[in-house]
Every structure is written in structure tokens, then in C-alpha cells.
Scaffold this motif. Sequence first.
Motif, PDB file in Angstrom:
ATOM      1  N   GLY A  60       0.842  -1.064   0.019  1.00 51.09           N
ATOM      2  CA  GLY A  60      -0.016  -0.151   0.131  1.00 51.09           C
ATOM      3  C   GLY A  60       0.872   1.318  -0.033  1.00 51.09           C
ATOM      4  O   GLY A  60       1.969   1.262  -0.339  1.00 51.09           O
ATOM      5  N   THR A  72       0.211   3.129   5.062  1.00 53.85           N
ATOM      6  CA  THR A  72      -0.207   1.736   5.218  1.00 53.85           C
ATOM      7  C   THR A  72       0.769   0.916   5.800  1.00 53.85           C
ATOM      8  O   THR A  72       0.808   0.026   6.556  1.00 53.85           O
ATOM      9  N   ASP A  85       2.111   1.560   9.012  1.00 51.05           N
ATOM     10  CA  ASP A  85       1.273   1.212  10.223  1.00 51.05           C
ATOM     11  C   ASP A  85       1.242  -0.277  10.421  1.00 51.05           C
ATOM     12  O   ASP A  85       1.271  -0.782  11.426  1.00 51.05           O
TER      13      ASP A  85
END
Length: 230
Positions: A85, A89, A92
Motif C-alpha cells: 500500500g 499503510t 502502520d
Amino acid sequence: MSVDTEPRRRRLEPDARRGQILTCAVRLFGARPYADVSTTDIAREAGVARGLINHYFGTKKNLYLEVIRVMVTVPEVAVQRLPAGDLRTRVDASVAWFLDVVSRHSTSWLAAVTAGGMGHDADVARVLSEAEEVAADSVLVAVGLADVTSHREELRGMIRAYGGLATSTAREWLQRGALTREQVHLLLATTLLAIVEQVVPAVVAGPGRSPDARPSGVRRGGGRSADGVA
């Protein structure tokens, strides 16, 4: 502790047997100081002859060093499995993976990062230093900076410093209970994003130049071109 040892006495392939011994050593060294764990204890826990420990690892210290290496080194598969991503993304997911691992093996991980019972041992320091370098490479890949060559040592230094923050922050959560997992995740993810989106472009651009001259492949707002995702 009463454990059914019959399954552990079955014949295993060498790699599986070595892994079994290592798993038991991780558990024991995580629960007790180095000096309080013997190879006899580990052999009994693993359900193997003591000689097998010498066969696979040599000495108790070599086994201990391998335990530390396993606990603190980021495996390649962790980076390979990150979602393809944008930057936010992947950051995270990277932070979530780290927190999952250290919480799942909290006692053993804390013992490894503090090298409990070994003091300022040169071999332990070497293993921890090697793990820092692996972690730096892994983070650079995860955030799309693996191919950036300009100011490479500065980038690695920043990521190593971030690794120290990650370790200290995780200890605040797991050891002191001063932070929650959610707070740790927020702190680490936000800091890594700031490093990639703000600090790295400024360093690469150099004094007197606009930080908009960011590394190839990394876009403002948290992203990387699709063909640049590791």
C-alpha cells in the motif's frame, strides 16, 4: 511445571530438533537470568540429551547469543509480508508487526534487549549491533528508501536512532506500564512518518535547498510509486 514429554521424544529432523531446543532456550532465558539457566535445564525442557545442545550450538553462551539474535533480529519475511500500500499503510503495518512480536514474547524480548545477567559482554553487544543494522535495512525497505543512495549513512543513522526509540517506547509499555499499546503505536507510527516525509527530504536536499526535492519514489502525503514497493 508438569508437561507431557512424550511428543517431544519423537524423532525429529535436525532443523526441527535445533528449533525445538532454541524455543525452549528462549523461554528459559526469558524467565531467568543467564547464570541461573544451565544446559541441563534446557535439555530437560526440550526433552533431549544434553549432548545435542553441544552438537547444535556448541556452548551455553553460543546458545544464549542465538536466543538474543532470534529475539531482536527482524526476519526478511516480516518485510516481504507487508501490504503493498502507500507509505502510511506500510508504516502502520510495520509498527503493528513489531508490537505484536514484542508483546507475544515480552519476557524473552525484554531479557534479550537488556541482555540480563551478562553485563557489558562484547559478544552480546556485537549481536545487538548486528540486529540494529538489519533493522535499519528492513525499515528502509519498508518505507521505500532502500534504493536512496544520497546521504545513505545519515539515513541509516536516523533509522538506527528510531530503532532505539522503538525499543525504549516498547519497554515503557511492557515493562513499566507507563504507556498503552495504542499510545506506543501512535508515537512510533507518527515519528516514522515524520522522519520519512519531513526529515529525510530535508537531509537529502541539503542546506539551502527546498525539502520538496525528496528521494525518488517517495511522495508527500505518505506514499510510494507502485513499482517502488518492496
